[in-house]
Design a protein around this motif. Structure first.
Motif, PDB file in Angstrom:
ATOM      1  N   GLY A  31      34.923  32.629  45.279  1.00  0.00           N
ATOM      2  CA  GLY A  31      33.556  32.714  45.815  1.00  0.00           C
ATOM      3  C   GLY A  31      32.520  32.775  44.711  1.00  0.00           C
ATOM      4  O   GLY A  31      31.474  32.115  44.788  1.00  0.00           O
ATOM      5  N   GLY A  32      32.791  33.540  43.648  1.00  0.00           N
ATOM      6  CA  GLY A  32      31.868  33.614  42.514  1.00  0.00           C
ATOM      7  C   GLY A  32      31.744  32.287  41.791  1.00  0.00           C
ATOM      8  O   GLY A  32      30.648  31.881  41.405  1.00  0.00           O
ATOM      9  N   GLY A  33      32.874  31.599  41.601  1.00  0.00           N
ATOM     10  CA  GLY A  33      32.844  30.287  40.948  1.00  0.00           C
ATOM     11  C   GLY A  33      32.072  29.263  41.758  1.00  0.00           C
ATOM     12  O   GLY A  33      31.307  28.467  41.213  1.00  0.00           O
ATOM     13  N   ALA A  34      32.274  29.278  43.070  1.00  0.00           N
ATOM     14  CA  ALA A  34      31.547  28.341  43.928  1.00  0.00           C
ATOM     15  C   ALA A  34      30.047  28.637  43.909  1.00  0.00           C
ATOM     16  O   ALA A  34      29.220  27.720  43.850  1.00  0.00           O
ATOM     17  CB  ALA A  34      32.082  28.420  45.357  1.00  0.00           C
ATOM     18  N   THR A  35      29.680  29.914  43.922  1.00  0.00           N
ATOM     19  CA  THR A  35      28.272  30.299  43.876  1.00  0.00           C
ATOM     20  C   THR A  35      27.626  29.866  42.562  1.00  0.00           C
ATOM     21  O   THR A  35      26.514  29.324  42.548  1.00  0.00           O
ATOM     22  CB  THR A  35      28.128  31.818  44.065  1.00  0.00           C
ATOM     23  OG1 THR A  35      28.731  32.183  45.298  1.00  0.00           O
ATOM     24  CG2 THR A  35      26.686  32.250  44.041  1.00  0.00           C
ATOM     25  N   MET A  36      28.323  30.097  41.442  1.00  0.00           N
ATOM     26  CA  MET A  36      27.777  29.709  40.142  1.00  0.00           C
ATOM     27  C   MET A  36      27.658  28.191  40.027  1.00  0.00           C
ATOM     28  O   MET A  36      26.691  27.678  39.443  1.00  0.00           O
ATOM     29  CB  MET A  36      28.644  30.272  39.017  1.00  0.00           C
ATOM     30  CG  MET A  36      28.495  31.763  38.879  1.00  0.00           C
ATOM     31  SD  MET A  36      29.549  32.657  37.701  1.00  0.00           S
ATOM     32  CE  MET A  36      30.320  31.470  36.721  1.00  0.00           C
ATOM     33  N   SER A  37      28.605  27.453  40.589  1.00  0.00           N
ATOM     34  CA  SER A  37      28.540  25.988  40.545  1.00  0.00           C
ATOM     35  C   SER A  37      27.343  25.468  41.319  1.00  0.00           C
ATOM     36  O   SER A  37      26.607  24.594  40.842  1.00  0.00           O
ATOM     37  CB  SER A  37      29.814  25.387  41.122  1.00  0.00           C
ATOM     38  OG  SER A  37      30.922  25.762  40.371  1.00  0.00           O
ATOM     39  N   VAL A  38      27.124  25.991  42.504  1.00  0.00           N
ATOM     40  CA  VAL A  38      25.994  25.558  43.321  1.00  0.00           C
ATOM     41  C   VAL A  38      24.675  25.938  42.655  1.00  0.00           C
ATOM     42  O   VAL A  38      23.721  25.150  42.639  1.00  0.00           O
ATOM     43  CB  VAL A  38      26.104  26.148  44.747  1.00  0.00           C
ATOM     44  CG1 VAL A  38      24.825  25.954  45.520  1.00  0.00           C
ATOM     45  CG2 VAL A  38      27.277  25.528  45.485  1.00  0.00           C
ATOM     46  N   THR A  39      24.614  27.121  42.055  1.00  0.00           N
ATOM     47  CA  THR A  39      23.406  27.559  41.361  1.00  0.00           C
ATOM     48  C   THR A  39      23.091  26.640  40.176  1.00  0.00           C
ATOM     49  O   THR A  39      21.940  26.253  39.970  1.00  0.00           O
ATOM     50  CB  THR A  39      23.564  29.009  40.874  1.00  0.00           C
ATOM     51  OG1 THR A  39      23.872  29.834  41.989  1.00  0.00           O
ATOM     52  CG2 THR A  39      22.308  29.515  40.206  1.00  0.00           C
ATOM     53  N   TYR A  40      24.117  26.266  39.408  1.00  0.00           N
ATOM     54  CA  TYR A  40      23.898  25.389  38.258  1.00  0.00           C
ATOM     55  C   TYR A  40      23.468  23.997  38.702  1.00  0.00           C
ATOM     56  O   TYR A  40      22.589  23.387  38.082  1.00  0.00           O
ATOM     57  CB  TYR A  40      25.163  25.317  37.404  1.00  0.00           C
ATOM     58  CG  TYR A  40      24.987  24.487  36.164  1.00  0.00           C
ATOM     59  CD1 TYR A  40      24.113  24.891  35.155  1.00  0.00           C
ATOM     60  CD2 TYR A  40      25.667  23.301  35.997  1.00  0.00           C
ATOM     61  CE1 TYR A  40      23.934  24.132  34.019  1.00  0.00           C
ATOM     62  CE2 TYR A  40      25.496  22.534  34.871  1.00  0.00           C
ATOM     63  CZ  TYR A  40      24.633  22.958  33.884  1.00  0.00           C
ATOM     64  OH  TYR A  40      24.452  22.196  32.760  1.00  0.00           O
ATOM     65  N   LEU A  41      24.063  23.475  39.760  1.00  0.00           N
ATOM     66  CA  LEU A  41      23.652  22.159  40.257  1.00  0.00           C
ATOM     67  C   LEU A  41      22.208  22.175  40.752  1.00  0.00           C
ATOM     68  O   LEU A  41      21.459  21.222  40.531  1.00  0.00           O
ATOM     69  CB  LEU A  41      24.589  21.704  41.368  1.00  0.00           C
ATOM     70  CG  LEU A  41      25.954  21.224  40.905  1.00  0.00           C
ATOM     71  CD1 LEU A  41      26.842  20.928  42.105  1.00  0.00           C
ATOM     72  CD2 LEU A  41      25.822  20.004  40.037  1.00  0.00           C
ATOM     73  N   CYS A  42      21.801  23.257  41.405  1.00  0.00           N
ATOM     74  CA  CYS A  42      20.402  23.371  41.845  1.00  0.00           C
ATOM     75  C   CYS A  42      19.466  23.437  40.645  1.00  0.00           C
ATOM     76  O   CYS A  42      18.397  22.825  40.653  1.00  0.00           O
ATOM     77  CB  CYS A  42      20.226  24.607  42.724  1.00  0.00           C
ATOM     78  SG  CYS A  42      20.996  24.457  44.333  1.00  0.00           S
TER      79      CYS A  42
END
Length: 85
Positions: free
Chosen positions: A26-37
């Motif tokens: 969940g943390g990895g997915a959140t960080m990935s989405v944040t970086y893409l944004c």
């Protein structure tokens, strides 16, 4: 949706060793989405408004930081090394 969350909660209660797996995924997915944004909104190579600002990279100042990390770089001392268009 509620049934699926209930099933996941039931599995986590019976197998507590899965909790760190869910936390890290969940943390990895959140960080990935944040970086893409951040890339989509802050990168000068991305142009959302082609009519009013077709080339946003030409309006960047030489001392403006747009990279995520700056390693031993003082952007305030950079000089302009490109022509005006």
């Amino acid at each position: 949706m509620a049934t699926m969350l209930g099933t996941v909660a039931k599995q986590l209660k019976s197998h507590p060793a899965l909790i760190p797996l869910f936390v890290f995924i969940g943390g990895g997915a959140t960080m990935s989405v944040t970086y893409l944004c951040r890339l989509a909104l802050k990168n000068p190579d991305v142009s959302w408004d082609r009519k009013n600002n077709p080339e946003p990279w030409n309006k960047m100042e030489p001392n403006q930081q747009y990279k995520l990390f700056k390693i031993n770089m003082d952007y305030s001392k950079l000089k302009k090394d490109r022509p005006d268009f």
